[in-house]
Write an enzyme that holds these catalytic residues in place. Sequence first.
Site, PDB file in Angstrom:
ATOM      1  N   HIS A 115     121.739  59.976  76.102  1.00 36.69           N
ATOM      2  CA  HIS A 115     121.156  58.802  75.454  1.00 36.69           C
ATOM      3  C   HIS A 115     119.666  58.773  75.733  1.00 36.69           C
ATOM      4  O   HIS A 115     119.239  59.142  76.827  1.00 36.69           O
ATOM      5  CB  HIS A 115     121.813  57.518  75.990  1.00 36.69           C
ATOM      6  CG  HIS A 115     121.602  56.356  75.087  1.00 36.69           C
ATOM      7  ND1 HIS A 115     120.494  55.555  75.167  1.00 36.69           N
ATOM      8  CD2 HIS A 115     122.354  55.890  74.064  1.00 36.69           C
ATOM      9  CE1 HIS A 115     120.578  54.631  74.226  1.00 36.69           C
ATOM     10  NE2 HIS A 115     121.687  54.807  73.544  1.00 36.69           N
ATOM     11  N   ASP A 118     129.558  56.240  71.686  1.00 37.58           N
ATOM     12  CA  ASP A 118     130.343  56.943  70.665  1.00 37.58           C
ATOM     13  C   ASP A 118     131.447  57.794  71.256  1.00 37.58           C
ATOM     14  O   ASP A 118     132.411  58.136  70.573  1.00 37.58           O
ATOM     15  CB  ASP A 118     129.434  57.855  69.836  1.00 37.58           C
ATOM     16  CG  ASP A 118     128.462  57.060  69.009  1.00 37.58           C
ATOM     17  OD1 ASP A 118     128.796  55.906  68.697  1.00 37.58           O
ATOM     18  OD2 ASP A 118     127.392  57.580  68.695  1.00 37.58           O
TER      19      ASP A 118
HETATM   20  C1  LIG Z   1     121.154  60.823  71.962  1.00 34.10           C
HETATM   21  C2  LIG Z   1     120.164  61.979  72.042  1.00 34.10           C
HETATM   22  C3  LIG Z   1     119.565  62.262  70.667  1.00 34.10           C
HETATM   23  C4  LIG Z   1     119.043  61.565  73.009  1.00 34.10           C
HETATM   24  O1  LIG Z   1     118.236  62.643  73.057  1.00 34.10           O
HETATM   25  P1  LIG Z   1     116.807  62.749  73.698  1.00 34.10           P
HETATM   26  O2  LIG Z   1     116.401  61.551  74.451  1.00 34.10           O
HETATM   27  O3  LIG Z   1     115.925  63.191  72.599  1.00 34.10           O
HETATM   28  O4  LIG Z   1     117.112  63.845  74.766  1.00 34.10           O
HETATM   29  P2  LIG Z   1     116.707  65.338  74.629  1.00 34.10           P
HETATM   30  O5  LIG Z   1     117.213  65.897  73.358  1.00 34.10           O
HETATM   31  O6  LIG Z   1     115.255  65.407  74.922  1.00 34.10           O
HETATM   32  O7  LIG Z   1     117.570  65.957  75.802  1.00 34.10           O
HETATM   33  C5  LIG Z   1     117.140  66.212  77.118  1.00 34.10           C
HETATM   34  C6  LIG Z   1     117.909  67.416  77.621  1.00 34.10           C
HETATM   35  O8  LIG Z   1     119.305  67.152  77.657  1.00 34.10           O
HETATM   36  C7  LIG Z   1     119.999  68.013  76.752  1.00 34.10           C
HETATM   37  N1  LIG Z   1     120.952  67.205  76.039  1.00 34.10           N
HETATM   38  C8  LIG Z   1     120.787  65.965  75.564  1.00 34.10           C
HETATM   39  N2  LIG Z   1     121.901  65.533  74.969  1.00 34.10           N
HETATM   40  C9  LIG Z   1     122.788  66.530  75.070  1.00 34.10           C
HETATM   41  C10 LIG Z   1     124.110  66.670  74.640  1.00 34.10           C
HETATM   42  N3  LIG Z   1     124.713  65.696  73.976  1.00 34.10           N
HETATM   43  N4  LIG Z   1     124.732  67.820  74.898  1.00 34.10           N
HETATM   44  C11 LIG Z   1     124.120  68.813  75.574  1.00 34.10           C
HETATM   45  N5  LIG Z   1     122.855  68.727  76.000  1.00 34.10           N
HETATM   46  C12 LIG Z   1     122.196  67.598  75.753  1.00 34.10           C
HETATM   47  C13 LIG Z   1     118.929  68.528  75.812  1.00 34.10           C
HETATM   48  O9  LIG Z   1     119.304  69.747  75.238  1.00 34.10           O
HETATM   49  C14 LIG Z   1     117.756  68.632  76.719  1.00 34.10           C
HETATM   50  O10 LIG Z   1     117.933  69.776  77.514  1.00 34.10           O
HETATM   51  P3  LIG Z   1     116.687  70.703  77.916  1.00 34.10           P
HETATM   52  O11 LIG Z   1     115.791  69.796  78.694  1.00 34.10           O
HETATM   53  O12 LIG Z   1     117.304  71.798  78.681  1.00 34.10           O
HETATM   54  O13 LIG Z   1     116.082  71.128  76.601  1.00 34.10           O
HETATM   55  C15 LIG Z   1     120.857  63.257  72.587  1.00 34.10           C
HETATM   56  O14 LIG Z   1     121.372  63.018  73.870  1.00 34.10           O
HETATM   57  C16 LIG Z   1     121.951  63.749  71.655  1.00 34.10           C
HETATM   58  O15 LIG Z   1     121.658  64.454  70.695  1.00 34.10           O
HETATM   59  N6  LIG Z   1     123.243  63.411  71.940  1.00 34.10           N
HETATM   60  C17 LIG Z   1     124.326  63.811  71.085  1.00 34.10           C
HETATM   61  C18 LIG Z   1     124.397  62.890  69.879  1.00 34.10           C
HETATM   62  C19 LIG Z   1     124.907  61.517  70.242  1.00 34.10           C
HETATM   63  O16 LIG Z   1     125.896  61.369  70.940  1.00 34.10           O
HETATM   64  N7  LIG Z   1     124.205  60.496  69.710  1.00 34.10           N
HETATM   65  C20 LIG Z   1     124.641  59.115  69.878  1.00 34.10           C
HETATM   66  C21 LIG Z   1     123.659  58.361  70.677  1.00 34.10           C
HETATM   67  S1  LIG Z   1     124.264  56.732  71.018  1.00 34.10           S
END
Ligand SMILES: CC(C)(COP(=O)(O)OP(=O)(O)OC[C@H]1O[C@@H](n2cnc3c(N)ncnc32)[C@H](O)[C@@H]1OP(=O)(O)O)[C@@H](O)C(=O)NCCC(=O)NCCS
Length: 371
Positions: free
Chosen positions: A256, A307
């Site tokens: 998140h 979710d």
């Molecule tokens: C929600 C979300 C977009 C937040 O992302 P964010 O703040 O942009 O976080 P980042 O994408 O910068 O992630 C930070 C690190 O964690 C990893 N990471 C984040 N979410 C992850 C996941 N669901 N699965 C695996 N790795 C994940 C990223 O790859 C990144 O790794 P790195 O530093 O080695 O590159 C992200 O966690 C995600 O895509 N989750 C899956 C989709 C989801 O469940 N969305 C509903 C949100 S309520």
Amino acid sequence: MISRGLEGIVANTTRLSDVLGEKGQLIYAGYDINELAGKVSFEETIFLLWNERLPDRAELDHLSAELRAHRELPAQVVEFLKAAPGAANPMDVIRTAVSMLGLYDDSKGDSREANYARCLSLTAKIGVLTGYYHRARQGKDLPPVRTDLGEAAHFLYLLNGEEPTKEAADTLDLAYVLHADHGMNASTFTARVVVATLTDVYSAVTAALGALKGPLHGGAHEGVIVMLKEIGDEDKVDAWVDAQFAQKKKIMGMGHRVYKTLDPRAPHLRDMAVKLTAQLGEPKWVRMSERIAELVKQKKNLNANVDFYSATVYYSLGLPTDLFTPIFAIARTAGWTAHILEQLADNRLYRPLSEYTGMPVGLTVKPIDER
Ligand SMILES: CC(C)(COP(=O)(O)OP(=O)(O)OC[C@H]1O[C@@H](n2cnc3c(N)ncnc32)[C@H](O)[C@@H]1OP(=O)(O)O)[C@@H](O)C(=O)NCCC(=O)NCCS
């Protein structure tokens, strides 16, 4: 300073909800979500978000009656729902239908009362048009709306053509409460940005629906069920998670932007998922989910988000996977409309800057045949 994705940027104040990422706390207008969950209905939550206080009995009855009285859709919208492609993404259909509702709302003025009436009408109708589309795409009849059922029960009634059990209605009602608002999330921000141009309520909610549809936002829980089915069995979870990490793929329902600890909504949904899957005789879905959550926590220090378990709850209620995001949208309409009213009450246009990283200025235009 640039903050890609506006991470850490406070874009406005709000009195409606607060997401405390470090503490894992969600607050609606002064109430911790853990205090509200199980004690208030979705209708009470709508009142809370629109009025910043809980209703008394008479106020709740009045709001419930108003919502029920506004369920009927314009005939043209019903015709559209019948004609929409059966294989469409329901979010596309709902987004288009909400936009159409604006066409057939001939109310005038931009007072808070006028906008409140539009918000109420839209909140009352979004579940109906979702239920109607689901029936229409299966070639089923569209039963007249009823006024003797609450929001969650009425939605389940429309989907299935029969009254839901109290347990099913209460489960969906609680899921609605948990999804109703969530600070400056992407779709709420979208709604606020759009309405801040002083366009109309329907345009703002249409845009919010477009934002919610994305797999990084509301679309994630559909991905959770796809994932669980793809894994198939409990003994395949570890290898599957390893493979996802090896391929640098994201695991839906985990992580998140704001919560750095457990999403406070997740345990409520987990409890519901445990109960429902046990009743269905399919507790393996929750056990698989628990193992995925454990591994992702160990390997990446990421927690399950809302979710992750709501997917299993909806699946256990027999709801079609492609309606998971629309259900999120129905609940979040409460929050979007509350934010729209709050934005309009003290409006300021959103207009951030960007840092230009293109070619240095000074290029000259060559005649087209010489380029
Ligand atoms: C929600 C979300 C977009 C937040 O992302 P964010 O703040 O942009 O976080 P980042 O994408 O910068 O992630 C930070 C690190 O964690 C990893 N990471 C984040 N979410 C992850 C996941 N669901 N699965 C695996 N790795 C994940 C990223 O790859 C990144 O790794 P790195 O530093 O080695 O590159 C992200 O966690 C995600 O895509 N989750 C899956 C989709 C989801 O469940 N969305 C509903 C949100 S309520």
